[in-house]
Design an enzyme around this catalytic site. Structure first.
Site, PDB file in Angstrom:
ATOM      1  N   LYS A 121      -8.812 -35.822 -27.733  1.00  0.00           N
ATOM      2  CA  LYS A 121      -8.295 -35.323 -26.420  1.00  0.00           C
ATOM      3  C   LYS A 121      -8.386 -34.051 -26.401  1.00  0.00           C
ATOM      4  O   LYS A 121      -9.126 -32.731 -25.862  1.00  0.00           O
ATOM      5  CB  LYS A 121      -8.151 -35.841 -25.298  1.00  0.00           C
ATOM      6  CG  LYS A 121      -7.447 -35.952 -23.528  1.00  0.00           C
ATOM      7  CD  LYS A 121      -6.945 -36.341 -22.707  1.00  0.00           C
ATOM      8  CE  LYS A 121      -6.759 -35.530 -21.818  1.00  0.00           C
ATOM      9  NZ  LYS A 121      -5.248 -35.773 -21.112  1.00  0.00           N
ATOM     10  N   ASP A 134     -10.328 -38.367 -20.325  1.00  0.00           N
ATOM     11  CA  ASP A 134      -9.274 -38.428 -20.108  1.00  0.00           C
ATOM     12  C   ASP A 134      -9.391 -40.034 -19.060  1.00  0.00           C
ATOM     13  O   ASP A 134     -10.373 -41.075 -18.778  1.00  0.00           O
ATOM     14  CB  ASP A 134      -8.589 -37.387 -18.508  1.00  0.00           C
ATOM     15  CG  ASP A 134      -9.221 -36.871 -17.713  1.00  0.00           C
ATOM     16  OD1 ASP A 134     -10.310 -37.859 -17.401  1.00  0.00           O
ATOM     17  OD2 ASP A 134      -9.188 -36.343 -16.856  1.00  0.00           O
TER      18      ASP A 134
END
Ligand code: SF4
Length: 211
Positions: A122, A140
């Protein structure tokens, strides 16, 4: 409707309703500041991270400053973001590795990025997309929740979701998909109380059809 067709419609609607929402929500002035802000954003809101980094980046003005920081002092400086002991270790370790292996520069390569302490896919994708403009999908909490609700993903695992989305979303939408979905998650598809009656994605949403 085929899933790729649906993904295309979703991205067209996101572009229509969030045309301006293509700027990263984490305040930063250079690559290493975004790297640190993204590490701090784990389990924390972007707004809170921005409050903390406002003072943090005035106090620690370089990668070297973070690499040589007193760990207990750094912990206190980032405490409001939560999980501050781990995050302080990661930030210090990350900056030490940037200096020892990459001349203090943030790399763009995914393997190099994910080899840094505290940096998963991420965070690496935030850097690749926002700093280097390399097509990448950031998964996310909003992307995970909303992609599953829409039926564009079928997993709880962020890495699996990233690869599922890469197969169906047009490549030129990858970077802004995350930013637009965050905007949608904050304003309409809220985690606890999605406002489905006013959602422009309603006709495409698996979750609302099941209700
Ligand atoms: S219809 Fe409801 S659940 Fe589906 S994306 Fe919109 S707000 Fe979220």
């Amino acid at each position: 409707m085929k899933i790729k067709e649906k993904a295309l419609k979703v991205t067209e609607l996101l572009d229509k309703y969030y045309p301006e929402d293509i700027k990263c929500y984490l305040d930063h002035s250079n690559p290493w500041q975004l790297l640190i802000a993204t590490i701090l954003s784990a389990q924390c809101t972007d707004d809170r991270v921005n409050i903390v980094t406002k003072n943090l980046f005035k106090k620690y003005k370089s990668v070297e400053a973070f690499a040589s920081a007193d760990i207990l002092e750094l912990e206190q400086d980032i405490k409001p973001t939560g999980f501050y002991r781990n995050k302080a270790q990661h930030i210090k370790g990350c900056c030490q590795k940037l200096l020892s292996e990459y001349k203090g520069e943030v790399p763009s390569d995914i393997e190099k990025l994910t080899s840094l302490p505290g940096v998963g896919r991420k965070t690496a994708n935030v850097i690749r997309g926002n700093i280097f403009n390399i097509e990448s999908i950031v998964v996310d909490t909003h992307v995970k929740r909303i992609s599953n609700k829409l039926g564009l993903a079928k997993s709880e695992d962020p890495v699996k979701i990233e690869f599922e989305l890469m197969k169906i979303l047009p490549k030129d939408t990858w970077i802004r998909y995350n930013i637009q979905v965050i905007a949608h998650g904050r304003s309409i598809c809220k985690a606890r109380s999605p406002k489905c009656e006013e959602c422009f994605l309603r006709e495409l949403c698996n979750w609302v059809k099941r209700k």
